[in-house]
Design a protein around this motif. Structure first.
Motif, PDB file in Angstrom:
ATOM      1  N   VAL A 143       0.843  -1.193   0.000  1.00 48.15           N
ATOM      2  CA  VAL A 143       0.000   0.000   0.000  1.00 48.15           C
ATOM      3  C   VAL A 143       0.882   1.247   0.000  1.00 48.15           C
ATOM      4  O   VAL A 143       0.672   2.177  -0.787  1.00 48.15           O
ATOM      5  CB  VAL A 143      -0.948   0.011   1.227  1.00 48.15           C
ATOM      6  N   CYS A 144       1.885   1.256   0.883  1.00 48.39           N
ATOM      7  CA  CYS A 144       2.785   2.420   0.982  1.00 48.39           C
ATOM      8  C   CYS A 144       3.576   2.623  -0.305  1.00 48.39           C
ATOM      9  O   CYS A 144       3.788   3.762  -0.729  1.00 48.39           O
ATOM     10  CB  CYS A 144       3.729   2.248   2.172  1.00 48.39           C
TER      11      CYS A 144
ATOM     12  N   GLY B 275       3.227   5.901  -2.483  1.00 50.34           N
ATOM     13  CA  GLY B 275       4.467   6.642  -2.711  1.00 50.34           C
ATOM     14  C   GLY B 275       4.753   6.860  -4.183  1.00 50.34           C
ATOM     15  O   GLY B 275       5.114   7.966  -4.602  1.00 50.34           O
ATOM     16  N   GLU B 276       4.569   5.832  -4.985  1.00 53.37           N
ATOM     17  CA  GLU B 276       4.850   5.930  -6.424  1.00 53.37           C
ATOM     18  C   GLU B 276       3.805   6.759  -7.168  1.00 53.37           C
ATOM     19  O   GLU B 276       4.080   7.309  -8.226  1.00 53.37           O
ATOM     20  CB  GLU B 276       4.919   4.529  -7.046  1.00 53.37           C
ATOM     21  N   ASN B 277       2.594   6.815  -6.646  1.00 52.46           N
ATOM     22  CA  ASN B 277       1.503   7.478  -7.358  1.00 52.46           C
ATOM     23  C   ASN B 277       0.992   8.739  -6.662  1.00 52.46           C
ATOM     24  O   ASN B 277      -0.076   9.233  -7.004  1.00 52.46           O
ATOM     25  CB  ASN B 277       0.341   6.485  -7.539  1.00 52.46           C
TER      26      ASN B 277
ATOM     27  N   ASP C 233       1.761  11.917  -6.760  1.00 56.56           N
ATOM     28  CA  ASP C 233       1.498  13.089  -7.605  1.00 56.56           C
ATOM     29  C   ASP C 233       0.167  12.945  -8.344  1.00 56.56           C
ATOM     30  O   ASP C 233      -0.623  13.885  -8.415  1.00 56.56           O
ATOM     31  CB  ASP C 233       2.637  13.320  -8.602  1.00 56.56           C
ATOM     32  N   PHE C 234      -0.090  11.755  -8.878  1.00 58.45           N
ATOM     33  CA  PHE C 234      -1.356  11.499  -9.581  1.00 58.45           C
ATOM     34  C   PHE C 234      -2.537  11.570  -8.611  1.00 58.45           C
ATOM     35  O   PHE C 234      -3.559  12.194  -8.909  1.00 58.45           O
ATOM     36  CB  PHE C 234      -1.321  10.129 -10.268  1.00 58.45           C
ATOM     37  N   ILE C 235      -2.390  10.953  -7.445  1.00 60.84           N
ATOM     38  CA  ILE C 235      -3.456  10.961  -6.434  1.00 60.84           C
ATOM     39  C   ILE C 235      -3.754  12.397  -6.017  1.00 60.84           C
ATOM     40  O   ILE C 235      -4.910  12.821  -5.974  1.00 60.84           O
ATOM     41  CB  ILE C 235      -3.058  10.096  -5.217  1.00 60.84           C
ATOM     42  N   ASP C 236      -2.708  13.154  -5.727  1.00 62.18           N
ATOM     43  CA  ASP C 236      -2.865  14.545  -5.297  1.00 62.18           C
ATOM     44  C   ASP C 236      -3.524  15.381  -6.392  1.00 62.18           C
ATOM     45  O   ASP C 236      -4.392  16.213  -6.120  1.00 62.18           O
ATOM     46  CB  ASP C 236      -1.509  15.125  -4.914  1.00 62.18           C
TER      47      ASP C 236
END
Length: 155
Positions: free
Chosen positions: A74-75, A79-81, A83-86
């Protein structure tokens, strides 16, 4: 958003005694990460570790913590996504609980508005909605505070 910070500072509820510490999980996972990634899509299950504790106001509550090896995935995903989530969260004018990365000195990796602020803001945004649907997921994901999940209150 750094996955080891999410893992080390986000695994346990903040109200636990100091003997519960996940800050050194990065070192604990050293050498184990390639094997975890290899088995990323394998079916795996484990029960949450449940315990009874006190909240800041002194009332009791059942808390739960996931298996750190499963929480790693999950982390890593967050962490990898991040920027997209934000970007997706920021794009909606109706989001009520926008999470923000905390500063390095903070005791939690993500800052979430308080529940009292969310209730007021949600009420204002929902005041003209013809239909309101509420869902209590507190027992569905007992290790996640329900007000930590961004709410898009699209009418």
């Amino acid at each position: 958003m750094e996955k080891y910070r999410l893992l080390g500072q986000g695994l346990f509820p903040e109200t636990l005694p100091p003997c519960f510490d996940a800050t050194d999980l990065k070192r604990a996972f050293r050498g184990f990460v390639p094997k975890l990634r290899e088995r990323k899509f394998f079916k795996r299950s484990s029960s949450l570790i449940k315990f009874s504790g006190t909240k800041h106001d002194g009332s009791r509550r059942t808390f739960a913590a996931p298996n750190p090896a499963q929480f790693f995935h999950v982390c890593e995903f967050v962490g990898e996504n991040w920027d997209f989530i934000d970007e997706r969260i920021s794009a909606s004018p109706l989001i009520v609980s926008k999470p923000k990365p905390a500063g390095e000195s903070a005791d939690r990796p993500i800052i979430i508005p308080s529940l009292s602020n969310l209730t007021t803001e949600a009420s204002e945004k929902l005041s003209f909605s013809p239909i309101i649907v509420k869902a209590d997921i507190s027992q569905f994901f007992p290790s996640i505070y329900t007000h930590s999940i961004p709410c898009d209150v699209t009418p």
